[in-house]
Design a protein around this motif. Structure first.
Motif, PDB file in Angstrom:
ATOM      1  N   GLU A  44      -2.052 -28.340   1.006  1.00  0.00           N
ATOM      2  CA  GLU A  44      -1.236 -27.235   1.163  1.00  0.00           C
ATOM      3  C   GLU A  44      -0.589 -27.223   2.774  1.00  0.00           C
ATOM      4  OE1 GLU A  44      -0.995 -22.371   0.843  1.00  0.00           O
ATOM      5  OE2 GLU A  44      -2.929 -23.430   0.912  1.00  0.00           O
ATOM      6  N   ILE A  45       0.627 -27.205   2.787  1.00  0.00           N
ATOM      7  CA  ILE A  45       1.389 -27.446   4.127  1.00  0.00           C
ATOM      8  C   ILE A  45       1.197 -26.065   4.879  1.00  0.00           C
ATOM      9  CG2 ILE A  45       3.494 -28.191   5.422  1.00  0.00           C
ATOM     10  CD1 ILE A  45       2.289 -30.384   3.681  1.00  0.00           C
ATOM     11  N   ARG A  46       0.399 -26.071   6.076  1.00  0.00           N
ATOM     12  CA  ARG A  46       0.204 -24.761   6.741  1.00  0.00           C
ATOM     13  C   ARG A  46       0.482 -25.053   8.265  1.00  0.00           C
ATOM     14  NH1 ARG A  46       0.725 -20.076   4.090  1.00  0.00           N
ATOM     15  NH2 ARG A  46      -0.181 -20.011   2.249  1.00  0.00           N
ATOM     16  N   ALA A  47       0.633 -26.323   8.610  1.00  0.00           N
ATOM     17  CA  ALA A  47       0.803 -26.721   9.993  1.00  0.00           C
ATOM     18  C   ALA A  47       2.159 -27.441  10.104  1.00  0.00           C
ATOM     19  CB  ALA A  47      -0.170 -27.752  10.289  1.00  0.00           C
ATOM     20  N   ARG A  89      -1.992 -38.138   2.900  1.00  0.00           N
ATOM     21  CA  ARG A  89      -1.229 -36.957   2.604  1.00  0.00           C
ATOM     22  C   ARG A  89       0.226 -36.991   3.187  1.00  0.00           C
ATOM     23  NH1 ARG A  89      -5.043 -32.333   5.085  1.00  0.00           N
ATOM     24  NH2 ARG A  89      -4.888 -33.904   6.726  1.00  0.00           N
ATOM     25  N   VAL A  90       1.192 -36.299   2.481  1.00  0.00           N
ATOM     26  CA  VAL A  90       2.544 -36.291   3.100  1.00  0.00           C
ATOM     27  C   VAL A  90       2.968 -35.030   3.467  1.00  0.00           C
ATOM     28  CG1 VAL A  90       4.838 -36.612   2.429  1.00  0.00           C
ATOM     29  CG2 VAL A  90       3.121 -37.886   1.294  1.00  0.00           C
ATOM     30  N   HIS A  91       3.441 -34.924   4.905  1.00  0.00           N
ATOM     31  CA  HIS A  91       3.864 -33.598   5.693  1.00  0.00           C
ATOM     32  C   HIS A  91       5.345 -33.849   5.444  1.00  0.00           C
ATOM     33  CE1 HIS A  91       4.655 -30.707   8.920  1.00  0.00           C
ATOM     34  NE2 HIS A  91       3.259 -30.442   8.643  1.00  0.00           N
ATOM     35  N   SER A  93       6.450 -32.469  -0.383  1.00  0.00           N
ATOM     36  CA  SER A  93       5.477 -33.027   0.161  1.00  0.00           C
ATOM     37  C   SER A  93       4.099 -32.900  -0.360  1.00  0.00           C
ATOM     38  CB  SER A  93       5.353 -32.557   1.735  1.00  0.00           C
ATOM     39  OG  SER A  93       6.693 -32.919   2.291  1.00  0.00           O
ATOM     40  N   GLU A  94       3.817 -31.771  -0.824  1.00  0.00           N
ATOM     41  CA  GLU A  94       2.424 -31.210  -1.459  1.00  0.00           C
ATOM     42  C   GLU A  94       2.141 -32.202  -2.747  1.00  0.00           C
ATOM     43  OE1 GLU A  94       2.162 -26.819   0.485  1.00  0.00           O
ATOM     44  OE2 GLU A  94       2.228 -27.250  -1.772  1.00  0.00           O
ATOM     45  N   GLY A 110       1.837 -35.961  -1.707  1.00  0.00           N
ATOM     46  CA  GLY A 110       0.618 -36.149  -1.209  1.00  0.00           C
ATOM     47  C   GLY A 110      -0.350 -36.349  -2.173  1.00  0.00           C
ATOM     48  N   ALA A 111      -0.567 -35.388  -3.276  1.00  0.00           N
ATOM     49  CA  ALA A 111      -1.322 -35.514  -4.293  1.00  0.00           C
ATOM     50  C   ALA A 111      -1.331 -36.650  -5.085  1.00  0.00           C
ATOM     51  CB  ALA A 111      -1.097 -34.264  -5.031  1.00  0.00           C
ATOM     52  N   HIS A 112       0.031 -37.250  -5.349  1.00  0.00           N
ATOM     53  CA  HIS A 112       0.054 -38.664  -6.034  1.00  0.00           C
ATOM     54  C   HIS A 112      -0.472 -39.828  -5.244  1.00  0.00           C
ATOM     55  CE1 HIS A 112       1.795 -41.357  -9.018  1.00  0.00           C
ATOM     56  NE2 HIS A 112       2.712 -41.768  -7.763  1.00  0.00           N
ATOM     57  N   SER A 113      -0.417 -39.585  -4.007  1.00  0.00           N
ATOM     58  CA  SER A 113      -0.718 -40.617  -3.141  1.00  0.00           C
ATOM     59  C   SER A 113      -2.360 -40.790  -3.172  1.00  0.00           C
ATOM     60  CB  SER A 113      -0.525 -40.646  -1.813  1.00  0.00           C
ATOM     61  OG  SER A 113       0.985 -40.736  -1.651  1.00  0.00           O
ATOM     62  N   VAL A 114      -2.983 -39.856  -3.235  1.00  0.00           N
ATOM     63  CA  VAL A 114      -4.485 -39.579  -3.146  1.00  0.00           C
ATOM     64  C   VAL A 114      -4.824 -40.056  -4.583  1.00  0.00           C
ATOM     65  CG1 VAL A 114      -6.378 -37.956  -3.242  1.00  0.00           C
ATOM     66  CG2 VAL A 114      -4.622 -37.876  -1.453  1.00  0.00           C
TER      67      VAL A 114
END
Length: 373
Positions: free
Chosen positions: A126-129, A155-157, A190-191, A194-198
């Motif tokens: 989750e993008i919080r930053a 992860r992807v931001h 992004s979220e 990122g999940a796909h990358s992991v």
């Protein structure tokens, strides 16, 4: 890899089932034609499909009885009420049987742990930053925590996304509040990316028997983008995301191998769907009358010869001779629990988590210093 489950909430079944959608979803269509698939009846009032898929139990029993609501700032959607899983997940049962599982971005899996596997909860992605450098690992978001060095940088931001990646998506959409649309799309993309990358990393490089991953991008678009079901096939930003999801599925299927059983769930809460493809699953068939989302969990267990008699659904595939699955023991159940069954969440990052965050910041500062003229 023996089994993969992909969950895509808010991807309408009627979109991927359209006659003219074949060129946009070739991987999903191949699984539909080579396996069993179809829309399913609703599972109850205001449920989250995630809980039914993960536990095989009714929303009131699994703890994920809630609804989504638009954020007041227009930045996608948030849960109006968030609850945590109150019953063991299928991955808990399989882990107790010695089956190694990877759980990626699934709802309500934070503070969960698999002694033989890995859990990257939705808080991990989750993008919080505002920047990647400030993006730490929330308490309980990853177990075991020593996987952080291997997975955190996958992860992807939103700051990683380039105009060339977002431009084609925005060009397909009717002009609205462009700034809000860009923020919403960047976060959603992004979220899930990122999940796909992991997930692909774990499938390719980890010795896991099962991988379960959730791609929530369609559920996060809120009212900022046209629903794909209301658009002509291939038109609008959401249809480009449908093409992207199909490529995600194709990549996972390639890495998992031809022998892996592949399942895809998704749709709307009131009209979910389920696609299953692989050994022991009838080809080119619609699910029979009476099939429901409650059958996914027992079917996953049945692939490994396990069952849980407390689940209301039936196994639609898997071994004929089933062994009663043992619930995880207190020693292997992961985090401590308070009497009402909800995991205890620490109030602040642990020392180990803080050390990882500091190392990430130091590495980023060192890289920036090397790149400086």
């Amino acid at each position: 890899m023996k089994a993969v489950l992909v969950h895509i909430p808010c991807l309408p079944w009627e979109c991927i089932a359209r006659d003219d959608a074949a060129q946009f979803v070739p991987s999903l269509l191949a699984m539909i034609e080579g396996g069993s698939a179809g829309p399913l009846p609703p599972v109850g009032p205001d449920p989250l499909m995630d809980g039914v898929i993960l536990t095989g139990r009714r929303p009131a029993d699994n703890g994920l009885l809630t609804r989504q609501a638009p954020r007041p700032d227009g930045f996608g959607t948030d849960l109006a009420s968030a609850m945590l899983l109150k019953t063991p997940t299928v991955t808990d049962y399989m882990d107790a049987a010695g089956i190694r599982c990877a759980s990626v971005n699934l709802r309500a899996t934070n503070f969960g742990a698999l002694p033989n596997g890995v859990v990257a909860g939705d808080a991990f992605f989750e993008i919080r930053a505002r920047t990647f450098d400030d993006w730490g690992i929330p308490p309980g978001a990853l177990a075991p925590l020593d996987m952080a060095g291997e997975l955190a940088d996958l992860r992807v931001h939103p700051e990683d996304l380039q105009a060339a990646q977002l431009g084609p998506l925005m060009a397909r959409e009717a002009q609205g509040d462009t700034a809000t649309q860009l923020r919403t799309m960047a976060k959603a993309l992004s979220e899930s990316t990122g999940a796909h990358s992991v997930a692909t990393h774990l499938v390719e490089h980890g010795a896991y028997d099962v991988c379960m991953v959730r791609y929530p991008m369609f559920a996060q678009l809120g009212g900022q983008f046209a629903e794909p079901a209301t658009m002509p096939t291939g038109k609008g930003a959401a249809w480009l995301l449908i093409e992207l999801i199909d490529k995600f599925v194709a990549r996972l299927k390639f890495l998992a191998g031809e022998d892996a059983v592949f399942m895809v769930t998704g749709g709307l809460e009131g009209k979910p769907f389920w696609i299953a493809h692989g050994a022991g699953i009838p080809a080119d068939q619609l699910w029979p009358q009476g099939a429901s989302l409650y059958d996914v969990a027992p079917s996953l267990l049945a692939l490994f010869g396990l069952k849980d008699g407390a689940m209301p659904g039936s196994a639609r595939c898997g071994r004929q001779q089933l062994v009663q699955a043992s619930a995880p023991t207190a020693a292997s159940a992961g985090p401590a629990v308070i009497p009402d069954g909800f995991p205890c969440a620490p109030a602040a990052p642990s020392v180990a988590q803080q050390e990882i965050l500091e190392r990430q910041r130091a590495a980023a500062a060192e890289a920036a210093a090397r790149a400086a003229p």
